[in-house]
Write an enzyme that holds these catalytic residues in place. Sequence first.
Site, short mmCIF file in Angstrom:
data_model
loop_
_atom_site.label_atom_id
_atom_site.label_comp_id
_atom_site.label_asym_id
_atom_site.label_seq_id
_atom_site.Cartn_x
_atom_site.Cartn_y
_atom_site.Cartn_z
N THR A 73 0.85 -1.20 0.00
CA THR A 73 0.00 0.00 0.00
C THR A 73 0.89 1.25 0.00
OG1 THR A 73 -1.76 -1.22 1.09
CG2 THR A 73 -1.89 1.17 1.20
N ASN A 161 -5.27 -10.83 -6.94
CA ASN A 161 -5.34 -11.46 -5.62
C ASN A 161 -6.57 -12.34 -5.42
OD1 ASN A 161 -6.06 -8.61 -5.90
ND2 ASN A 161 -6.99 -8.81 -3.89
N GLN A 191 1.18 -10.25 -5.79
CA GLN A 191 0.83 -11.67 -5.84
C GLN A 191 1.79 -12.47 -6.73
OE1 GLN A 191 -1.31 -13.08 -3.88
NE2 GLN A 191 -2.42 -11.28 -3.10
N CYS A 338 -18.56 -9.66 2.92
CA CYS A 338 -19.83 -10.16 3.43
C CYS A 338 -20.35 -9.28 4.54
CB CYS A 338 -19.65 -11.54 4.04
SG CYS A 338 -19.38 -12.78 2.82
N1 PLP Z 1 -1.99 -5.33 -4.02
C1 PLP Z 1 -2.43 -6.59 -4.01
C2 PLP Z 1 -2.65 -7.31 -5.31
C3 PLP Z 1 -2.70 -7.24 -2.82
O1 PLP Z 1 -3.16 -8.50 -2.82
C4 PLP Z 1 -2.49 -6.53 -1.60
C5 PLP Z 1 -2.84 -7.16 -0.31
O2 PLP Z 1 -3.95 -7.60 -0.09
C6 PLP Z 1 -2.02 -5.22 -1.65
C7 PLP Z 1 -1.77 -4.66 -2.87
C8 PLP Z 1 -1.74 -4.44 -0.38
O3 PLP Z 1 -0.59 -4.95 0.24
P1 PLP Z 1 -0.13 -4.57 1.72
O4 PLP Z 1 -0.94 -5.41 2.63
O5 PLP Z 1 1.31 -4.94 1.81
O6 PLP Z 1 -0.32 -3.12 1.90
#
Ligand code: PLP
Length: 691
Positions: A73, A161, A191, A338
């Site tokens: 993020t 994801n 991923q 959900c």
């Molecule tokens: N991008 C993807 C494809 C993800 O699966 C995730 C996590 O769920 C993130 C970004 C965010 O990652 P982080 O938890 O390291 O901030």
Amino acid sequence: MTTEIYLDGNATSPVLPAAIAAATCAMGQRYGNPSSSHAAGLSAKALLDQARQCARRLLGVGEGRLMFNSGATEGIQTAVLSALVALRERREQGEAIGSLLVYGATEHKAVPESLAHWNRLLGLNLTLHKLPVNPQGMHDLGALRACAGEAALVCTMAANNETGVISDIAGIQRVLEQTGCKAYWMVDCVQALGKLALNLAATRIDYAPFSGHKLYAPKGIGMLYVRAGAPFTPLIVGGGQESAQRSGTENMAGIAALGTVLAALERGDTFRTHAELEGYRARLADALREALPGIVFNNPFENSLPTTLNFSVPGLASRELMDVFDAAQVRVSSGSACSAAKAAPSYVLDAMQLPLWRSAGAIRMSFGPLTDAAMIDDACRRIARCGAALRAGCLIPSERHGTAHDGLLQMGVEGACSWLVLDAASRSCVLIDPLPEHTARIEAFVRCQNYRVQAILNTAAGQENGALIEALGRHAVSRVPADAYGWPALPDSVTLAGGQSVPALKLGERTLACVVEGAQRHYLLGQTVQGQLAAAAVRFAFSRTPCVPALQGLTGAATLLCPSRDEQNQFCAGATAAAAVCCDSLQLDHAGLNQLLGAHPDALLIDVREDYEYAASATVLAVAGKVQSVPLSRLTEHAADWLAAADSTLIFICRSGNRSLKAAQCMRRLGHQHSYSLTGGLALAALAQAA
Ligand code: PLP
């Protein structure tokens, strides 16, 4: 105690034991600050450099930057900020930068949210443009070609994801090159790490964020790749760490752990190969096909990560599948967000144009490359058990007839429900206000229990039950002609309290009487004596709403009102029911549970999980006291008996504490003051026992 099988690797992963050891060492022995020039600092710095060098080699970053940060993020923010700051500068210098911030329709929410946030904050006023995907989840390259000329920034992910669908990164690059697109390009590689080969500097990709916790490193550690020559603006400034690209004293425990995982990946001696992982997925898919007839997979296996399965099962909500897997200690995730009873559809599957039942009912099963064959064997056994439990509970079609149920069954969606009045002895039932959403479920239940439907009744006229009758098969439904409310033209009648004679229907030992009130109908269920249904003998009254003045005098103090429209989710109401109850006094933590059981050894523990969850359960709650299984859908039937023993102590339990709270609140509202709910449910109880 049965161990948990963790099949939610795309959400997060456990930490590799060697990585835990490395983190412990970084906190215990090599605790120095890598910016310090003394030996302790140098030792930490060596650790940091080692991890970075390994990451650089593994990701093929060439001359590009590679910084550690808190996760993807943050990496996404930094990439978006860097690109947008550069775009603003270029625009201020009079350059045409394009007007679109293009992002794939299936991106993680962090991407469009960051784009909107920084676009607003930086005053760029560019337009967010969602790039569609095809039914296989792949970016629509034609649509990309069409907007490439106006694109200022393009954000696409390497693998999704929810579905594991692998993007055509080479194809996207080709479009960007062929159209002469000047946009910056971010590829979310979260991923892909450890599952796809990456050679970043050999591509046109400008920014690539990574996250440690998706691949056996702890949460709170990640990396960002920035191509050599791509614009860069730090998100966090301060002490100048990470070559002033990301200030703040480094998360050395996280970096040491991530470095250990990356080193294992580079050595190639720790994780399973792509072919092995594909074999595991095929075995899980076979077990699922066997256990859940009609299952459809939402991700094309030939083009998705070998560690991800995404599926839906006709007639089953994702909540129900989640619950049954969780009962068997198999941790999966629902592809959608959900709420208590309704699943919001998955935006990823919606973008793939899948029908609503698939996007709202999806389950994701994902595992990591550390998984071994024994774990997959165990998972397959438990999947079979879940299938058997769902079959026995008549949620999915079964060759055998399930054990016949007796009494009431309440199928609910938020704010409304369908009632089934069942008589096991005569194998017949009556349906009251069946909701169209429940057609498949009612059909499976009636067929599997081999019931004959005596009537499909409504409390208001004009409800259309044709689709349900069709689904049930005409042979299963009584052919006696019925009125606009579904009431069959039968000669039986019964005398109610007050002397009124009304039409009646026999259901084994019990009688269902029909009360007309203007355009509404109410139905009273009880036992008659010599053709009379006394007020005190009416156990249940079915009406549209939980408050019916017209029934006063016809029902007794113990009669439970069963509404089909139930905005407050009250299940049932009583003549003396309170409007609301206080939550705090009825919630027990584990210590409170033991205390209460000590004071009331004869307390009744009531597991309100559905039968199929109970049947799939790998563990039972090891507490003193009797545990009775009464699914929430059968609460009303049992509530009447519990109310008759008002001094008893009732402790409701479920998986998470959600449903048990509703049950305890319902009983308190009905006047049973010694009703409690175990907060956190079985999940926390198991932890408390282990502690
Ligand atoms: N991008 C993807 C494809 C993800 O699966 C995730 C996590 O769920 C993130 C970004 C965010 O990652 P982080 O938890 O390291 O901030």
